[in-house]
Design a protein around this motif. Structure first.
Motif, PDB file in Angstrom:
ATOM      1  N   LEU A 418       0.839  -1.207   0.000  1.00  0.00           N
ATOM      2  CA  LEU A 418       0.000   0.000   0.000  1.00  0.00           C
ATOM      3  C   LEU A 418       0.876   1.260   0.000  1.00  0.00           C
ATOM      4  CD1 LEU A 418      -2.782   1.293   0.130  1.00  0.00           C
ATOM      5  CD2 LEU A 418      -2.691   1.102   2.634  1.00  0.00           C
ATOM      6  N   GLY A 419       1.906   1.269   0.844  1.00  0.00           N
ATOM      7  CA  GLY A 419       2.808   2.421   0.885  1.00  0.00           C
ATOM      8  C   GLY A 419       3.537   2.609  -0.431  1.00  0.00           C
ATOM      9  N   GLY A 420       3.921   1.508  -1.072  1.00  0.00           N
ATOM     10  CA  GLY A 420       4.610   1.590  -2.356  1.00  0.00           C
ATOM     11  C   GLY A 420       3.715   2.110  -3.461  1.00  0.00           C
ATOM     12  N   VAL A 421       2.451   1.695  -3.448  1.00  0.00           N
ATOM     13  CA  VAL A 421       1.500   2.174  -4.458  1.00  0.00           C
ATOM     14  C   VAL A 421       1.304   3.684  -4.335  1.00  0.00           C
ATOM     15  CG1 VAL A 421      -0.928   2.119  -5.163  1.00  0.00           C
ATOM     16  CG2 VAL A 421       0.303  -0.026  -4.768  1.00  0.00           C
ATOM     17  N   VAL A 422       1.072   4.149  -3.109  1.00  0.00           N
ATOM     18  CA  VAL A 422       0.872   5.591  -2.898  1.00  0.00           C
ATOM     19  C   VAL A 422       2.128   6.367  -3.288  1.00  0.00           C
ATOM     20  CG1 VAL A 422       0.443   7.379  -1.170  1.00  0.00           C
ATOM     21  CG2 VAL A 422      -0.839   5.233  -1.093  1.00  0.00           C
ATOM     22  N   THR A 423       3.300   5.867  -2.893  1.00  0.00           N
ATOM     23  CA  THR A 423       4.555   6.536  -3.249  1.00  0.00           C
ATOM     24  C   THR A 423       4.750   6.560  -4.756  1.00  0.00           C
ATOM     25  OG1 THR A 423       5.533   5.769  -1.165  1.00  0.00           O
ATOM     26  CG2 THR A 423       7.047   6.547  -2.865  1.00  0.00           C
ATOM     27  N   GLY A 424       4.438   5.441  -5.417  1.00  0.00           N
ATOM     28  CA  GLY A 424       4.566   5.385  -6.871  1.00  0.00           C
ATOM     29  C   GLY A 424       3.662   6.379  -7.568  1.00  0.00           C
ATOM     30  N   LEU A 425       2.436   6.534  -7.066  1.00  0.00           N
ATOM     31  CA  LEU A 425       1.505   7.505  -7.655  1.00  0.00           C
ATOM     32  C   LEU A 425       2.045   8.930  -7.516  1.00  0.00           C
ATOM     33  CD1 LEU A 425      -1.920   6.056  -6.433  1.00  0.00           C
ATOM     34  CD2 LEU A 425      -1.044   6.063  -8.774  1.00  0.00           C
ATOM     35  N   ILE A 426       2.635   9.224  -6.352  1.00  0.00           N
ATOM     36  CA  ILE A 426       3.217  10.561  -6.153  1.00  0.00           C
ATOM     37  C   ILE A 426       4.392  10.783  -7.100  1.00  0.00           C
ATOM     38  CG2 ILE A 426       4.421  12.046  -4.499  1.00  0.00           C
ATOM     39  CD1 ILE A 426       2.812  10.674  -2.280  1.00  0.00           C
ATOM     40  N   LEU A 427       5.196   9.732  -7.287  1.00  0.00           N
ATOM     41  CA  LEU A 427       6.384   9.858  -8.133  1.00  0.00           C
ATOM     42  C   LEU A 427       6.044   9.957  -9.618  1.00  0.00           C
ATOM     43  CD1 LEU A 427       8.819   7.397  -6.328  1.00  0.00           C
ATOM     44  CD2 LEU A 427       8.933   9.885  -6.383  1.00  0.00           C
ATOM     45  N   ARG A 428       4.808   9.712  -9.982  1.00  0.00           N
ATOM     46  CA  ARG A 428       4.399   9.880 -11.379  1.00  0.00           C
ATOM     47  C   ARG A 428       4.131  11.341 -11.727  1.00  0.00           C
ATOM     48  NH1 ARG A 428      -0.032   5.380 -13.016  1.00  0.00           N
ATOM     49  NH2 ARG A 428       0.211   6.515 -14.983  1.00  0.00           N
ATOM     50  N   LEU A 429       4.064  12.208 -10.718  1.00  0.00           N
ATOM     51  CA  LEU A 429       3.857  13.628 -10.974  1.00  0.00           C
ATOM     52  C   LEU A 429       5.074  14.202 -11.707  1.00  0.00           C
ATOM     53  CD1 LEU A 429       2.338  14.612  -7.512  1.00  0.00           C
ATOM     54  CD2 LEU A 429       1.108  14.188  -9.648  1.00  0.00           C
ATOM     55  N   PRO A 430       4.875  15.162 -12.592  1.00  0.00           N
ATOM     56  CA  PRO A 430       5.944  15.592 -13.500  1.00  0.00           C
ATOM     57  C   PRO A 430       7.123  16.309 -12.858  1.00  0.00           C
ATOM     58  CG  PRO A 430       3.986  16.992 -13.739  1.00  0.00           C
ATOM     59  CD  PRO A 430       3.586  15.837 -12.876  1.00  0.00           C
ATOM     60  N   PHE A 431       6.945  16.905 -11.677  1.00  0.00           N
ATOM     61  CA  PHE A 431       8.027  17.716 -11.125  1.00  0.00           C
ATOM     62  C   PHE A 431       9.133  16.908 -10.462  1.00  0.00           C
ATOM     63  CE2 PHE A 431       4.426  17.744  -8.118  1.00  0.00           C
ATOM     64  CZ  PHE A 431       5.005  17.128  -7.026  1.00  0.00           C
ATOM     65  N   TRP A 432       9.061  15.573 -10.500  1.00  0.00           N
ATOM     66  CA  TRP A 432      10.103  14.747  -9.884  1.00  0.00           C
ATOM     67  C   TRP A 432      11.239  14.429 -10.848  1.00  0.00           C
ATOM     68  CZ3 TRP A 432      10.160  14.838  -4.945  1.00  0.00           C
ATOM     69  CH2 TRP A 432       8.976  14.883  -4.209  1.00  0.00           C
ATOM     70  N   ASP A 433      11.184  14.983 -12.048  1.00  0.00           N
ATOM     71  CA  ASP A 433      12.295  14.850 -12.999  1.00  0.00           C
ATOM     72  C   ASP A 433      12.555  13.402 -13.415  1.00  0.00           C
ATOM     73  OD1 ASP A 433      12.738  17.600 -12.813  1.00  0.00           O
ATOM     74  OD2 ASP A 433      14.141  17.364 -11.142  1.00  0.00           O
ATOM     75  N   GLU A 434      11.498  12.684 -13.777  1.00  0.00           N
ATOM     76  CA  GLU A 434      11.700  11.326 -14.287  1.00  0.00           C
ATOM     77  C   GLU A 434      12.606  11.381 -15.510  1.00  0.00           C
ATOM     78  OE1 GLU A 434       9.186   7.575 -16.210  1.00  0.00           O
ATOM     79  OE2 GLU A 434       8.126   9.264 -15.314  1.00  0.00           O
ATOM     80  N   PRO A 435      13.595  10.496 -15.610  1.00  0.00           N
ATOM     81  CA  PRO A 435      14.527  10.547 -16.740  1.00  0.00           C
ATOM     82  C   PRO A 435      13.815  10.375 -18.080  1.00  0.00           C
ATOM     83  CG  PRO A 435      15.326   9.075 -15.027  1.00  0.00           C
ATOM     84  CD  PRO A 435      13.917   9.416 -14.672  1.00  0.00           C
TER      85      PRO A 435
END
Length: 469
Positions: A418-435
């Motif tokens: 559950l924690g990983g899913v929520v964290t993953g959803l947050i990390l999909r936001l554009p300002f985290w500089d995904e490569p």
């Protein structure tokens, strides 16, 4: 492109600088040396309690920075990212873990005690975060990885608090608390943050070459050599600590032999697969972690290691492709090295708890399983010839303890996923500089490489060197 790169740099620098400043403030307001390290509270010249534990701390520390770091260098174009970001994440995590773990243990105190045990616990937390890092290796930016570490430390300690303070489970080597949690948190993040637009070119970079696999074996050997220290460092009795060292040693040996056997069997020409050898040979350390300090005897340790070698190697060969079909790309195969062997360790822990009795352990049974101690406690212990107080427990039965060990697995899986899913959803936001797709599994996006240095600069340095001679 330059403006985009500048924005990426500033976001990373700002986030990391703020976190580091907060760490300094928290250490200044809460951190305090333990009495053994404080000359105003401790008058002996040498603190034997802490210094005796230092060699094991060194071993665990080497595992974090060299073992995990070099194990991940198998990617042919991501060696700098693997060992370099492992360095960054570990250094970041041990600071945050020290403070957050201390906050959980305050219980009326107003300071966080700094001693060798604190350092060990911080390294164990770093291990969980690095396991999760392995699941997303090459796919996340440094900024994403540090945010993931920040969140995971909080959730890892919340889970640990439930399991140790309320369930009173035994998990000396952290197979449940560290390996299961780290693996399934990382897998949940990897699946949730999966980018369906990943190109074939990027996927092709997620492979190894001869020399990168050789470097990865350095990490594997370091982990293999020092794993007995990892599983025994926090054992609560001297005899239990010695058993943990012995049991882990033999479990790893058996696991390695079975890994070679199964690796040869699953290949049509009977050849060995270096992916299996690098990873599955370590699964014996994970699988015996929960029960490492118990009375397994030599044959029990060998059996556990053998089972671990089989299930881990089979996982890399057959389960890994199935996970990719459901769009779960596990770069380092943490599911097969940490997840499945961790669950195997949990199951073995359930069985061991159900059959453990005082005739086998003496009164140390109530130190390993505190809730099994009588409600009035025990004043006289068989551990020494002196009076020894075992704290009162709840008189829990062996079968009840086994059920708590079972519940610990499900609670850990629930919080991690559950924690990983929520964290993953947050990390999909554009300002985290995904490569960018071209920069995934490739050092080119974040590191200065030789190709970035103009030939004229290199030639100029050579000419200058020759002139100086």
């Amino acid at each position: 492109m330059i403006a985009e790169g500048m924005g990426k740099k500033l976001r990373f620098v700002a986030f990391t600088s703020i976190c580091q400043l907060v760490f300094i403030i928290l250490f200044a307001s809460l951190g305090e040396y333990s009495p053994e390290a404080d000359p105003t509270k401790h008058h002996r010249l040498i603190s034997t309690l802490n210094l005796n534990a230092y060699p094991m701390f060194q071993d665990v520390h080497v595992m974090m920075f060299i073992g995990f770091g070099f194990l991940m260098t198998f990617l042919k174009k991501y060696g700098f990212g693997a060992v370099g970001l492992n360095f960054l994440i570990s250094a970041f995590t041990i600071q945050w873990a020290t403070i957050f773990h201390g906050l959980f243990l305050l219980e009326g105190h107003d300071t966080v005690e700094l001693d060798i045990l604190t350092l060990l616990n911080s390294d164990f937390t770093a291990a969980a975060v690095l396991i999760s890092f392995g699941a997303v290796l090459g796919k996340f930016s440094p900024l994403q990885l540090l945010f993931m570490a920040l969140v995971e430390v909080v959730l890892k300690f919340a889970n640990e608090y439930i399991l140790l303070e309320h369930f009173h489970i035994s998990d000396v080597g952290g197979s449940i608390i560290v390996h299961i949690f780290g693996a399934y948190f990382g897998l949940a993040v990897a699946r949730t943050a999966f980018n369906p637009n990943t190109t074939k070119a990027a996927e092709e970079k997620a492979s190894s070459m001869y020399h990168s696999d050789l470097f990865a074996m350095i990490g594997s050997i370091f982990l293999w050599l020092f794993w007995p220290s990892f599983n025994s460092a926090i054992a609560v009795t001297p005899d239990g600590q010695l058993r943990a060292i012995i049991n882990t040693y033999y479990s790893l040996a058996a696991c390695t032999v079975l890994t070679f056997i199964v690796s040869s069997l699953v290949h049509k020409q009977g050849k060995f697969n270096m992916v299996h050898i690098q990873n599955a040979a370590l699964a014996g350390g994970v699988a015996i972690g929960t029960t490492a300090d118990l009375m397994l005897n030599g044959w029990g340790a060998l059996l556990i290691g053998s089972l671990a070698g089989i299930v881990s190697t089979m996982g890399f060969e057959y389960l890994q492709p199935l996970l990719e079909r459901i769009k779960l790309h596990d770069t380092c195969g943490v599911h097969n090295l940490h997840g499945v062997p961790g669950i195997l360790a949990g199951i073995i822990g359930i069985i061991a708890a159900g059959v453990a009795k005082e005739s086998d352990y003496g009164n140390s049974l109530y130190i390993i399983y505190p809730s099994r101690a009588p409600v009035e406690g025990i004043l006289k212990s068989n551990l020494t010839n002196e009076d020894y107080l075992i704290e009162p427990g709840s008189g829990r039965s062996a079968s009840s303890q086994a059920l708590y060990q079972l519940a610990a697995i499900f609670v850990t899986l629930g919080i991690a996923i559950l924690g990983g899913v929520v964290t993953g959803l947050i990390l999909r936001l554009p300002f985290w500089d995904e490569p960018d797709e071209n920069d995934k599994f490739d050092d080119n996006g974040d590191w200065i490489l030789e190709d970035d240095i103009p030939d004229v600069v290199i030639k100029g340095k050579i000419v200058a060197l020759l002139d100086s001679r």
